[in-house]
Design a protein around this motif. Sequence first.
Motif, short mmCIF file in Angstrom:
data_model
loop_
_atom_site.label_atom_id
_atom_site.label_comp_id
_atom_site.label_asym_id
_atom_site.label_seq_id
_atom_site.Cartn_x
_atom_site.Cartn_y
_atom_site.Cartn_z
N TYR A 101 0.81 -1.22 0.00
CA TYR A 101 0.00 0.00 0.00
C TYR A 101 0.85 1.27 0.00
O TYR A 101 0.40 2.32 -0.44
CB TYR A 101 -0.96 0.03 1.19
N SER A 125 -10.88 3.63 3.66
CA SER A 125 -10.81 2.19 3.86
C SER A 125 -12.21 1.60 3.79
O SER A 125 -13.16 2.16 4.34
CB SER A 125 -10.20 1.90 5.24
N LEU A 129 -14.45 -5.16 2.32
CA LEU A 129 -13.84 -5.69 1.10
C LEU A 129 -12.32 -5.77 1.20
O LEU A 129 -11.66 -6.08 0.21
CB LEU A 129 -14.21 -4.80 -0.11
N TYR A 130 -11.76 -5.47 2.38
CA TYR A 130 -10.30 -5.41 2.54
C TYR A 130 -9.72 -4.50 1.46
O TYR A 130 -8.78 -4.86 0.76
CB TYR A 130 -9.68 -6.80 2.48
N MET A 131 -10.29 -3.32 1.33
CA MET A 131 -9.95 -2.40 0.25
C MET A 131 -9.54 -1.05 0.81
O MET A 131 -10.16 -0.55 1.74
CB MET A 131 -11.18 -2.24 -0.67
N THR A 133 -8.56 2.91 -0.65
CA THR A 133 -8.57 3.78 -1.81
C THR A 133 -7.95 5.13 -1.46
O THR A 133 -8.00 5.56 -0.30
CB THR A 133 -9.99 4.04 -2.34
N PRO A 157 -8.74 2.91 -6.24
CA PRO A 157 -8.38 1.70 -5.48
C PRO A 157 -6.88 1.47 -5.50
O PRO A 157 -6.24 1.56 -6.55
CB PRO A 157 -9.13 0.58 -6.22
N ALA A 161 -5.99 -4.55 -4.92
CA ALA A 161 -7.43 -4.27 -4.88
C ALA A 161 -8.18 -5.60 -4.86
O ALA A 161 -7.64 -6.64 -5.27
CB ALA A 161 -7.83 -3.46 -6.10
N PRO A 162 -9.43 -5.59 -4.42
CA PRO A 162 -10.21 -6.83 -4.43
C PRO A 162 -10.39 -7.35 -5.86
O PRO A 162 -10.35 -6.57 -6.82
CB PRO A 162 -11.57 -6.41 -3.84
N ILE A 165 -11.89 -5.43 -9.25
CA ILE A 165 -11.78 -3.98 -9.15
C ILE A 165 -10.35 -3.60 -9.54
O ILE A 165 -9.40 -4.04 -8.90
CB ILE A 165 -12.14 -3.47 -7.74
N ALA A 167 -6.99 -1.79 -9.79
CA ALA A 167 -6.19 -0.88 -8.97
C ALA A 167 -5.71 0.28 -9.83
O ALA A 167 -5.51 0.13 -11.03
CB ALA A 167 -5.00 -1.61 -8.38
N LEU A 180 -19.60 -1.37 -5.32
CA LEU A 180 -19.25 -1.90 -4.01
C LEU A 180 -20.49 -2.42 -3.30
O LEU A 180 -20.43 -3.44 -2.61
CB LEU A 180 -18.56 -0.83 -3.16
#
Length: 194
Positions: A101, A125, A129-131, A133, A157, A161-162, A165, A167, A180
């Motif tokens: 990240y 955050s 989705l453990y995402m 941005t 993202p 990224a999940p 989606i 990145a 989402l």
Amino acid sequence: MPLHVPPAPSPALRTVLTALGSPTAVREARTPSLRMAQGPVTPELPLPVHVLDRITPAGASTTRLAGWRFLIRCGERSVAAADTMLTPDGWAFSHFFEGPYIASTERALRHAENMGQPYQPRLLSVPELYMLTLWLHGDCAADGATGHPAATDLLVPLAPAPPGIAAHRPHRVAELLPVLTHRLSPAPLLSSPA
């Protein structure tokens, strides 16, 4: 156009500087690149970290400020990041970390610098989705610690990224939140055989 980085609260910055000056905090951090840094390290690019608590089918969402993140720079590159959090006693250092990240945030910020419109950068955050941005807020004069994503703000993202989606592809909030919402919707239950 330049990004308008909101000023971090002075006590949050002081806690990071204190942690960087503490051999124990740096030695015990799970950040080999920070422990092995040659030369002075400095906290830079403070970004407010907001958490998207809920996405409704209409796309409206609630966010809350979770803390401030500082990229820790040594020479020409960021080697780690430091998170702070708000406690009942005020701002406190949370932890150092490293990983994908950090480079992804720097890449997204460089790309945002080259856009034709000024933005206020923030992090958003999406825990479900453990995402993470980069949130490019259109109101550069806004208090970085408050507010929620406007329909015309951009979300970028960060990698990783999940699945499904992309990145580093900027999306308007009005376009990404419905995606989402669909991703977070529970799957319909299958009927059991008779």
